[in-house]
Design a protein around this motif. Structure first.
Motif, PDB file in Angstrom:
ATOM      1  N   GLU A  74       0.759  -1.144   0.149  1.00  0.00           N
ATOM      2  CA  GLU A  74      -0.070  -0.046  -0.022  1.00  0.00           C
ATOM      3  C   GLU A  74       0.889   1.346   0.059  1.00  0.00           C
ATOM      4  OE1 GLU A  74      -2.668  -0.500   3.008  1.00  0.00           O
ATOM      5  OE2 GLU A  74      -4.014  -1.796   2.065  1.00  0.00           O
ATOM      6  N   LEU A  75       1.834   1.488   0.728  1.00  0.00           N
ATOM      7  CA  LEU A  75       2.909   2.398   0.702  1.00  0.00           C
ATOM      8  C   LEU A  75       3.511   2.648  -0.554  1.00  0.00           C
ATOM      9  CD1 LEU A  75       4.829   1.860   4.055  1.00  0.00           C
ATOM     10  CD2 LEU A  75       3.601   3.742   3.307  1.00  0.00           C
ATOM     11  N   PHE A  76       4.025   1.446  -1.349  1.00  0.00           N
ATOM     12  CA  PHE A  76       4.234   1.759  -2.739  1.00  0.00           C
ATOM     13  C   PHE A  76       3.329   2.408  -3.828  1.00  0.00           C
ATOM     14  CE2 PHE A  76       7.761  -0.873  -1.646  1.00  0.00           C
ATOM     15  CZ  PHE A  76       8.671  -0.790  -2.467  1.00  0.00           C
ATOM     16  N   HIS A  77       2.159   2.116  -3.495  1.00  0.00           N
ATOM     17  CA  HIS A  77       1.075   2.569  -4.251  1.00  0.00           C
ATOM     18  C   HIS A  77       0.254   3.925  -3.875  1.00  0.00           C
ATOM     19  CE1 HIS A  77       1.154  -0.512  -7.308  1.00  0.00           C
ATOM     20  NE2 HIS A  77       1.095  -1.551  -6.370  1.00  0.00           N
ATOM     21  N   GLY A  78       0.972   4.105  -2.451  1.00  0.00           N
ATOM     22  CA  GLY A  78       0.584   5.756  -1.817  1.00  0.00           C
ATOM     23  C   GLY A  78      -1.079   5.432  -1.684  1.00  0.00           C
ATOM     24  N   ILE A  79      -1.536   4.290  -1.024  1.00  0.00           N
ATOM     25  CA  ILE A  79      -2.838   4.226  -0.944  1.00  0.00           C
ATOM     26  C   ILE A  79      -3.237   3.960   0.530  1.00  0.00           C
ATOM     27  CG2 ILE A  79      -3.800   3.263  -3.148  1.00  0.00           C
ATOM     28  CD1 ILE A  79      -3.711   0.454  -2.180  1.00  0.00           C
ATOM     29  N   THR A  80      -2.338   3.898   1.464  1.00  0.00           N
ATOM     30  CA  THR A  80      -2.376   3.531   2.882  1.00  0.00           C
ATOM     31  C   THR A  80      -2.791   4.978   3.508  1.00  0.00           C
ATOM     32  OG1 THR A  80      -1.649   2.560   4.908  1.00  0.00           O
ATOM     33  CG2 THR A  80      -0.028   3.790   3.415  1.00  0.00           C
ATOM     34  N   LYS A  81      -3.554   4.885   4.611  1.00  0.00           N
ATOM     35  CA  LYS A  81      -3.608   6.093   5.466  1.00  0.00           C
ATOM     36  C   LYS A  81      -3.240   6.062   6.915  1.00  0.00           C
ATOM     37  CE  LYS A  81      -7.677   7.953   2.959  1.00  0.00           C
ATOM     38  NZ  LYS A  81      -8.917   7.655   2.839  1.00  0.00           N
ATOM     39  N   ARG A  82      -2.520   4.646   6.697  1.00  0.00           N
ATOM     40  CA  ARG A  82      -1.986   4.184   8.123  1.00  0.00           C
ATOM     41  C   ARG A  82      -0.534   4.902   8.502  1.00  0.00           C
ATOM     42  NH1 ARG A  82      -2.335  -2.183   7.140  1.00  0.00           N
ATOM     43  NH2 ARG A  82      -3.909  -1.970   5.652  1.00  0.00           N
ATOM     44  N   SER A  83      -0.367   5.062   9.648  1.00  0.00           N
ATOM     45  CA  SER A  83       1.145   5.638  10.015  1.00  0.00           C
ATOM     46  C   SER A  83       1.847   4.364  10.154  1.00  0.00           C
ATOM     47  CB  SER A  83       0.794   6.370  11.449  1.00  0.00           C
ATOM     48  OG  SER A  83       2.185   6.679  11.752  1.00  0.00           O
ATOM     49  N   PHE A  84       2.697   4.220   9.359  1.00  0.00           N
ATOM     50  CA  PHE A  84       3.682   2.974   9.048  1.00  0.00           C
ATOM     51  C   PHE A  84       5.105   3.680   8.647  1.00  0.00           C
ATOM     52  CE2 PHE A  84       5.368  -0.538   6.644  1.00  0.00           C
ATOM     53  CZ  PHE A  84       5.130  -1.618   7.759  1.00  0.00           C
ATOM     54  N   ASP A  85       5.942   3.154   9.612  1.00  0.00           N
ATOM     55  CA  ASP A  85       7.306   3.631   9.224  1.00  0.00           C
ATOM     56  C   ASP A  85       8.096   2.662   8.968  1.00  0.00           C
ATOM     57  OD1 ASP A  85       9.845   4.981   8.905  1.00  0.00           O
ATOM     58  OD2 ASP A  85      10.137   5.490  11.236  1.00  0.00           O
ATOM     59  N   ILE A  86       8.402   2.412   7.642  1.00  0.00           N
ATOM     60  CA  ILE A  86       8.895   1.084   7.158  1.00  0.00           C
ATOM     61  C   ILE A  86      10.520   1.154   7.457  1.00  0.00           C
ATOM     62  CG2 ILE A  86       9.608   2.067   4.836  1.00  0.00           C
ATOM     63  CD1 ILE A  86       8.470  -0.790   4.041  1.00  0.00           C
TER      64      ILE A  86
END
Length: 105
Positions: A74-86
């Protein structure tokens, strides 16, 4: 591209992901890479295959895809709204090893 063309291409891509060809390729790729997120190392939950490019869509090589957990995909596609620090999940060695992967901000 018009909205209609984009919608049609997305629908076609979604149909492709249901084909026997894709399912066999996905199984081969997950066997090759392992069921582990290439970015953060997650092994629990859903593992997707992310296309690095779409140049050989429907005739992919293993190098055209990488396994990603749902959060990273989801981060790669920019579709997440979650706070997630990879970056907090990657070791320095992992960051250097996978520095070619473009992680969306």
């Amino acid at each position: 591209l018009s909205d209609r063309t984009i919608t049609s291409e997305k629908a076609s891509y979604q149909e492709y992901l249901k084909t026997e060809h894709w399912q066999k390729f996905k199984a081969l790729a997950l066997h090759h890479y392992g069921r582990k997120c290439y970015t953060c190392g997650e092994v629990n939950g859903r593992i997707d295959l992310h296309h690095n490019n779409y140049l050989r869509l429907r005739d992919e090589l293993l190098s055209d895809v990488i396994p990603l957990c749902q959060n990273c995909h989801e981060l790669f596609h920019g579709i997440t709204k979650r706070s997630f620090d990879i970056s907090s999940k990657l070791t320095l060695r992992d960051k250097q090893k996978h520095s070619h992967i473009c992680i969306a901000p």
